[in-house]
Structure formats: C-alpha cells, structure tokens
Design a protein around this motif. Structure first.
Motif: not given
Length: 489
Positions: A269-272, A300-302, A426-432
């Motif tokens: 899970h990305l921070p967002d 896995l979380v921040p 993640g809401s930032d699909t590119a980063t995810a």
C-alpha cells in the motif's frame, strides 16, 4: 449428488469403476459425511494411464480437428451447466465454501475460463512459417521452414481442494483442446465435483480413454501417475513441498512438469492508499478462509502508518461473522480439515514465539464445537523473518509489516522463496505500476484484479514452473516440432 456422479464410482476409460476401499468425504463445516465414494484401485489407475496412452496413440482424439474437439468439449461444459445448482451445492458441502463463492468464483469463473480457452485455442496458429532469414533458406536449399505445435501426449492433472472445479477446468480445457489424453486426480478432500466432470465427459461423448477421473484417500495413485513411463506430462497445483516430490518422481522418465505451487504474496500500500488496507485485508480471508495460493497475506504499509492500519484491519476482521457457509449471515467459513486447523494454530503460535503480536483473533472460534473454524487473525509482524511472513499458512491469518520507503517495500516483498502473485495499491497509477514491475512474482494486480482465459498465471522461484491460462497455458500442453521442407533433387 446421485444425478451428477453415478453410484459414487470413479471413471476409467469410459467405464464407472468400483473399488474395495471406501473414500469418505467430510463436510468441514460440521464434520458430517457428505458422501462415501469408492476409491479407485491402483490397478485401475494404471489402466487409466494405459488407456490414455492407447487413445492418444490411436489418434481418436488427437487427430480430430480442433473444431470437432471444441464441439465435444462445449457439450461437456453444457452438461455441467445443466447440473449447476447441484454441483454448486456439492462444492459448498465438500469444501465448506459459501454458496455465492462456490457459484461465482468457482463454477461461473471456471466455466468462463474453459469456454474462453476453447475460443483462444481456435484463434491461435498451431502450424506456421518459421521466420528463417531468406539467405539461410537459399544456402540450405530449404523451400520452407515450418513450426508446428502438437499435443504432448498423456497428461496427468492433479488438482487441489481449494479450487476443485476451477483448477480442473483450467487444466482440462487447454490439455484436451490441444489433443492430449488426460487422467485427472483431484484432492482426496474434494473429489465429488471432479467426478461430475467425468459424468459430463461421458454425456458429451468423449472417446474412452481420453479422460479418466481417479480418486483415492492416499497418494499411491498420484505417485503412479507421476512416475509411470506412459505419462508424458504432469500438471500439478498444490504445495511447494509436494511439488518438489513430483519433480523428483518425474525426473527418471524426463516428463514435462507444470507446477503452480505455494505463495506468500505481498500487498503493498503506497502512502496515498493506506485507507484501502482494511478492505484489501478482508479480501484475503473472506469466502476462502485464506485458503488461496495467491492470497496476499503479507501486508506492507508505511512504517509511520502501521498502527493506524493495524487498528483498521483489526476492526474489519472483528466484524466478520465466522460460521457454517450455508448460514446467510456467515462471511468466513471453515478451513478444510482438522489437520489444516492445527497448522493454522501452530503457525500463529510460532509467529508470537518469534516476536509477533496478535492484534485480533489468534484462536479457534469459540462456540463452534463442530467444524474446523479459526478466527480471522491479524498479526503485527516485527520483521520479514517471522515464520508468519516466510511460510504459507493457508488460513484466515494476515501479517502486517512496515516499510521505510518504496525501495524498502520492494525489498521486503521480494525477500521470499515464493513468487506467485502480488498486489500494489496507489492513487498514482504510474508509481504503483513502476513498483509492480520490480516485484519478482508471476502476476501483480495494481488497484484491481482479473481472472481470464486470456491472462496467464504462474510462479517465479519456488512458486512453480510454467504458466496456466493464456496462450502460454495452451502452449504448456504442446510440443514444438520444426519441419524443413526442401526440393527433391
């Protein structure tokens, strides 16, 4: 069940066969007996292999046109569809799965994959021109270079208890469509639904020997099917421990082996996307009680948000209702057996012995004296070396780990001898998606999921060999032949 499996017998080379040994099938929800089958005698298992060899070598199925094979297999699927209600009820009883899951995630998904596989096979080239450079063709006096995909021969298909119908169809559709003859050996814990496939094969008119279904309480028949010299390929879905044994058993005769084995998948899970963690955690245990090889049981979380996530996941798990799958209020059913219940309990204790904390759950479900029930359990894991982070528990248990940054998250996710599946949110699909590309695993779901005849699955590392579904899953059941055609001089 009398309508879908005649007299509770096994099916060998077009005949319903009775044995001397009984195979009782238990309902894991209440420990009652669902049925008592007649186990296949070892001599009949060997006859299934020899008749598969005979049917393949005779060409009765392998030499039929793909269109004709598709027509017969479509009839087999139509017969299963006609018995849908009873078959779903059977899966609920023998596997302890909720009716909605048995119908949608097992039966309907399995049928869709099977029908999609027939269409996919018919759309693929199975003999085409090989791309040899022109100068090589001229120099070698070769008029044509042809690549041909042919059936492997006799295939053993060994399936697990947690997806008896869907895993059987996932193997049988490409193997039979490719022209192979198959011996199916389901898990001793959930054999009834696979015998329904045998009845459908008989109704559809599949030639004798092309498909046999054998059942047993032990492993002698399975060992014969993985060692017999007349078997060309073994396709197995199950634990890595058994997969290693099958590799060793198949080695002396150099059989082709396709293995879909264990997993210890991570969900990152990305921070967002931390607010999605509770829902994603519920998906791990709901319906299957965590008994899925692709279950993402490492969350896995921040690191700085870990306490928040533990609280949210624990709250979500505490709201789940554990009980018999036939109760409409139930959201989490039993594990498959007393032995599996003991395994879940043992690994939960091992986790705490190595520093983990039980946030919620962690014990057999109080008030349910019959059946194999374990509370949905959330573990606060101190690190990725904890036994609950290393080994596949196959029960309603999730472990939560904290990461420093995305590089650390990828490192933790890849720090496993498994590599079957994974998830990134993640809401930032590119980063995810960039994170997904770095994971050493056979499939990664980014913010969604899909189960399709056109999408391959399979494992890296000790999660398996080869792929199922998709074009790669069809090619797994084919040999490649190169034909050189030159002018006669």
């Amino acid at each position: 069940m009398a309508d879908i499996i005649p007299q509770r017998l096994s099916y060998v080379a077009g005949e319903w066969v009775e044995g001397d040994e009984a195979l009782p099938v238990e309902n894991p929800a209440d420990e009652t007996q669902v049925a008592e089958l007649s186990a296949t005698p070892l001599a009949q298992v060997e006859r299934a292999v020899l008749e598969a060899r005979r049917s393949f070598d005779s060409g009765v199925w392998a030499d039929a046109s793909p269109a004709d094979r598709a027509k017969v297999l479509s009839a087999l699927l139509d017969h299963l569809e006609a018995n849908r209600a009873e078959l779903v009820a059977t899966m609920v009883a023998e596997a302890g799965q909720p009716p909605a899951f048995a119908e949608r995630a097992q039966f309907l998904a399995g049928m869709a994959v099977a029908r999609g596989t027939l269409d996919l096979y018919l759309s693929m080239p199975h003999e085409d021109t090989n791309p040899v450079p022109v100068d090589e063709l001229v120099r070698g006096r070769v008029a044509l270079s042809v690549r041909r995909h042919e059936p492997v021969g006799v295939v053993t298909a060994i399936t697990p208890y947690n997806g008896a119908i869907i895993m059987a169809l996932q193997k049988l559709a490409p193997a039979l469509m490719a022209g192979n003859s198959v011996v199916l050996r389901p898990s001793p814990l959930t054999p009834i639904s696979s015998l329904a496939i045998a009845a459908a094969a008989e109704a559809a008119g599949i030639p004798p020997g092309v498909l046999s279904v054998v059942v047993e309480g032990g492993a002698a028949g399975a060992e014969l099917l993985t060692t017999h010299p007349a078997v060309d390929m073994v396709s197995f879905t199950g634990s890595t421990t058994v997969g290693r044994r099958i590799l060793a058993q198949a080695a002396p005769t150099v059989k082709r082996v396709a293995l879909e084995l264990g997993g210890k998948s991570a969900q990152i899970h990305l921070p967002d996307a931390v607010d999605r963690a509770a829902a994603a955690a519920v998906a791990v245990v709901a319906a299957t009680a965590g008994q899925a090889c692709v279950a993402a049981t490492r969350m896995l979380v921040p690191r700085e948000r870990k306490d928040e996530v533990l609280e949210a996941v624990a709250k979500a798990y505490s709201s789940l209702v554990v009980g018999p799958p036939t109760d409409p209020a139930t959201t989490l059913g039993p594990v498959i057996s007393a032995a599996q219940l003991e395994r879940v309990e043992r690994y939960t204790a091992l986790a705490t012995d190595h520093g983990a904390a039980v946030v919620t759950g962690g014990r057999r479900t109080p008030g349910l004296d019959r059946g194999h029930y374990f509370e949905p359990t959330v573990l606060d894991l101190p690190d990725n070396d904890n036994p609950a982070a290393r080994e596949e528990i196959f029960g309603p248990v999730i472990g939560v780990l904290g990461y420093r940054d995305l590089d650390d998250a990828v490192r933790i996710a890849n720090d496993s001898h498994y590599g079957l599946s994974g998830q990134v949110y993640g809401s930032d699909t590119a980063t995810a998606t960039a994170v997904a590309r770095r994971l050493r695993t056979g499939a990664v779901n980014v913010n969604t999921g899909m189960y399709s005849a056109y999408a391959p699955s399979g494992g890296y590392k000790q999660s398996g060999l080869g792929r199922e579904r998709g074009p790669e899953g069809i090619r797994a059941f084919q040999e490649v032949k190169h034909i050189l055609i030159g002018e006669f001089r």
